[in-house]
Design a protein around this motif. Structure first.
Motif, PDB file in Angstrom:
ATOM      1  N   ILE A   1       0.880  -1.167   0.000  1.00  0.00           N
ATOM      2  CA  ILE A   1       0.000   0.000   0.000  1.00  0.00           C
ATOM      3  C   ILE A   1       0.917   1.216   0.000  1.00  0.00           C
ATOM      4  O   ILE A   1       1.776   1.358   0.862  1.00  0.00           O
ATOM      5  CB  ILE A   1      -0.948   0.018   1.211  1.00  0.00           C
ATOM      6  N   LYS A   2       0.758   2.075  -0.997  1.00  0.00           N
ATOM      7  CA  LYS A   2       1.739   3.111  -1.285  1.00  0.00           C
ATOM      8  C   LYS A   2       1.530   4.390  -0.477  1.00  0.00           C
ATOM      9  O   LYS A   2       0.394   4.756  -0.154  1.00  0.00           O
ATOM     10  CB  LYS A   2       1.686   3.472  -2.773  1.00  0.00           C
TER      11      LYS A   2
ATOM     12  N   ASN B   1      -1.256   9.308   4.089  1.00  0.00           N
ATOM     13  CA  ASN B   1      -1.992   8.059   4.318  1.00  0.00           C
ATOM     14  C   ASN B   1      -1.021   7.004   4.844  1.00  0.00           C
ATOM     15  O   ASN B   1       0.193   7.094   4.624  1.00  0.00           O
ATOM     16  CB  ASN B   1      -2.663   7.568   3.040  1.00  0.00           C
TER      17      ASN B   1
ATOM     18  N   SER C   1       0.926   3.385   5.056  1.00  0.00           N
ATOM     19  CA  SER C   1       1.479   2.493   4.038  1.00  0.00           C
ATOM     20  C   SER C   1       2.026   1.240   4.716  1.00  0.00           C
ATOM     21  O   SER C   1       2.247   1.213   5.931  1.00  0.00           O
ATOM     22  CB  SER C   1       2.592   3.193   3.253  1.00  0.00           C
TER      23      SER C   1
ATOM     24  N   ARG D   1      -7.556   9.539  -3.313  1.00  0.00           N
ATOM     25  CA  ARG D   1      -6.460   8.576  -3.227  1.00  0.00           C
ATOM     26  C   ARG D   1      -6.087   8.287  -1.766  1.00  0.00           C
ATOM     27  O   ARG D   1      -5.917   7.127  -1.377  1.00  0.00           O
ATOM     28  CB  ARG D   1      -5.234   9.107  -3.986  1.00  0.00           C
TER      29      ARG D   1
ATOM     30  N   ALA E   1      -6.335   4.568   0.097  1.00  0.00           N
ATOM     31  CA  ALA E   1      -5.197   3.902   0.736  1.00  0.00           C
ATOM     32  C   ALA E   1      -5.517   3.547   2.180  1.00  0.00           C
ATOM     33  O   ALA E   1      -5.193   2.449   2.648  1.00  0.00           O
ATOM     34  CB  ALA E   1      -3.959   4.794   0.670  1.00  0.00           C
TER      35      ALA E   1
ATOM     36  N   ASN F   1      -7.864   0.597   2.200  1.00  0.00           N
ATOM     37  CA  ASN F   1      -7.289  -0.659   1.716  1.00  0.00           C
ATOM     38  C   ASN F   1      -6.682  -1.498   2.835  1.00  0.00           C
ATOM     39  O   ASN F   1      -6.414  -2.690   2.639  1.00  0.00           O
ATOM     40  CB  ASN F   1      -6.256  -0.395   0.627  1.00  0.00           C
TER      41      ASN F   1
ATOM     42  N   GLU G   1      -2.666  -0.973  -6.291  1.00  0.00           N
ATOM     43  CA  GLU G   1      -1.935   0.084  -5.600  1.00  0.00           C
ATOM     44  C   GLU G   1      -0.787   0.613  -6.459  1.00  0.00           C
ATOM     45  O   GLU G   1      -0.549   1.821  -6.512  1.00  0.00           O
ATOM     46  CB  GLU G   1      -1.402  -0.442  -4.264  1.00  0.00           C
TER      47      GLU G   1
END
Length: 351
Positions: A29-30, A42, A44, A234, A238, A241, A264
């Motif tokens: 997850i970026k 976000n 990651s 976005r 994220a 996710n 992702e």
């Protein structure tokens, strides 16, 4: 809070030489977009790699005028020296001795610099390890766990994703209710007891499609998210996710894992394409390799998939096990021709 990393130690500052090594990492997850002081927009999560590493040595001369001289791969780099000097100055609240001498820094990477493998992550990770070794040598007395966490905190101030490289396995950076102890200030290990065995031993072969400098740096790319019309959506995606990912990791749902990781990766690059100005870091060969991976997976059902960092190079992910021989054969015969000079970095993550 950042205050926990302040220090009131009475230091005994002496000349010394320290060395450390730190791997790079590849995000699933970026993280793309940040707030001031390297706070992620976000959360990651990443795999920490093994072969892609930075090896750093610092020679510190106590009492000399504060200065930084940096060598990358044996070549003196004034641009990096200035960057590291500014970075060191920013750490004075947490390392009060930081400007009490001169620094000679040598760093070598086992992979191409600035080409989509996170050299800044491994570089600042190794640098922060060296700084904490110096801190303890000068008199700081904290536990090994606290030392590693502070190193992660310091690394983040140099390069956000670097804070994830200080730990093995799956590492989370950014506060999320789905990971206990997660923080915007440092990385935390994802609980191995919540990870199915199939995700604990993975290959990551990096297809080096472009080995040169990127046309747009990650720093610039992050900055462009401030005006990106899709940034808010976005960041929310994220964060959301993490809900399916925690289930996927627990249950060993490989097909869902593949779908999420590839989505992702493509979303990261979609954000670049809708920035203002727009930019594209993927190359023609990157797109061709992606299509070949999709066709191979559709024809064979074998779990070969990809992710991308901020660059053209394709990270080919596939689990260890009885199926990997067939996957490796396809990579060598069907994908290597797309790489610059047929180069591939054979990496892995095991935890």
């Amino acid at each position: 809070m950042e205050e926990i990393f302040y220090s009131n130690t009475n230091y005994d500052i002496t000349s010394l030489e320290v060395a450390a090594s730190c791997p790079s990492n590849i995000a699933l997850i970026k993280y793309w977009g940040k707030y001031p002081n390297q706070i992620p927009a976000n959360p990651s999560i990443s795999y920490t790699l093994s072969a892609c590493r930075s090896d750093t040595t610092i020679k510190f001369d106590a009492g000399k005028e504060f200065s930084v001289k940096t060598f990358l791969g044996g070549e003196q780099r004034s641009d990096f020296s200035k960057k590291i000097e500014n970075y060191f100055r920013s750490l004075s609240l947490y390392l009060p001795w930081i400007d009490k001498g001169s620094y000679l820094i040598h760093t070598d990477n086992t992979f191409p610099h600035s080409s989509g493998i996170a050299s800044s992550a491994s570089g600042f990770g190794a640098l922060s390890k060296c700084l904490m070794a110096m801190d303890q040598s000068f008199g700081e007395q904290i536990s090994a766990e606290a030392c590693l966490r502070k190193a992660s905190f310091l690394a983040r101030l140099g390069s956000g994703s670097a804070c994830r490289s200080l730990y093995d396995g799956l590492v989370v950076w950014g506060e999320t209710p789905h990971v206990k102890g997660s923080s915007d200030l440092y990385g935390v290990e994802y609980d191995i007891n919540k990870v199915h065995p199939i995700f604990r031993s993975f290959n990551d072969w990096v297809l080096l499609i472009h080995e040169g400098e990127k046309s747009v740096s990650s720093t610039v790319g992050h900055g462009l998210m401030k005006s990106n019309p899709y940034a808010k959506t976005r960041f929310e995606e994220a964060r959301n996710n993490f809900v399916p990912l925690t289930r996927i990791l627990r249950e060993g749902a490989m097909k869902d894992f593949i779908a999420l990781v590839e989505h992702e990766a493509l979303t990261l690059h979609a954000m670049m394409m809708v920035s203002a100005p727009a930019f594209i870091l993927m190359k023609t060969q990157t797109l061709e390799a992606i299509n070949r991976v999709w066709n191979f997976r559709e024809q064979t059902g074998l779990p070969l998939f990809f992710t991308l960092d901020a660059g053209a190079n394709l990270h080919l992910l596939f689990p260890h096990g009885p199926e990997e021989a067939s996957i490796i054969e396809f990579i060598e015969n069907g994908l290597l021709e797309l790489a610059q000079n047929r180069h591939v970095v054979k990496d892995k993550m095991i935890f």
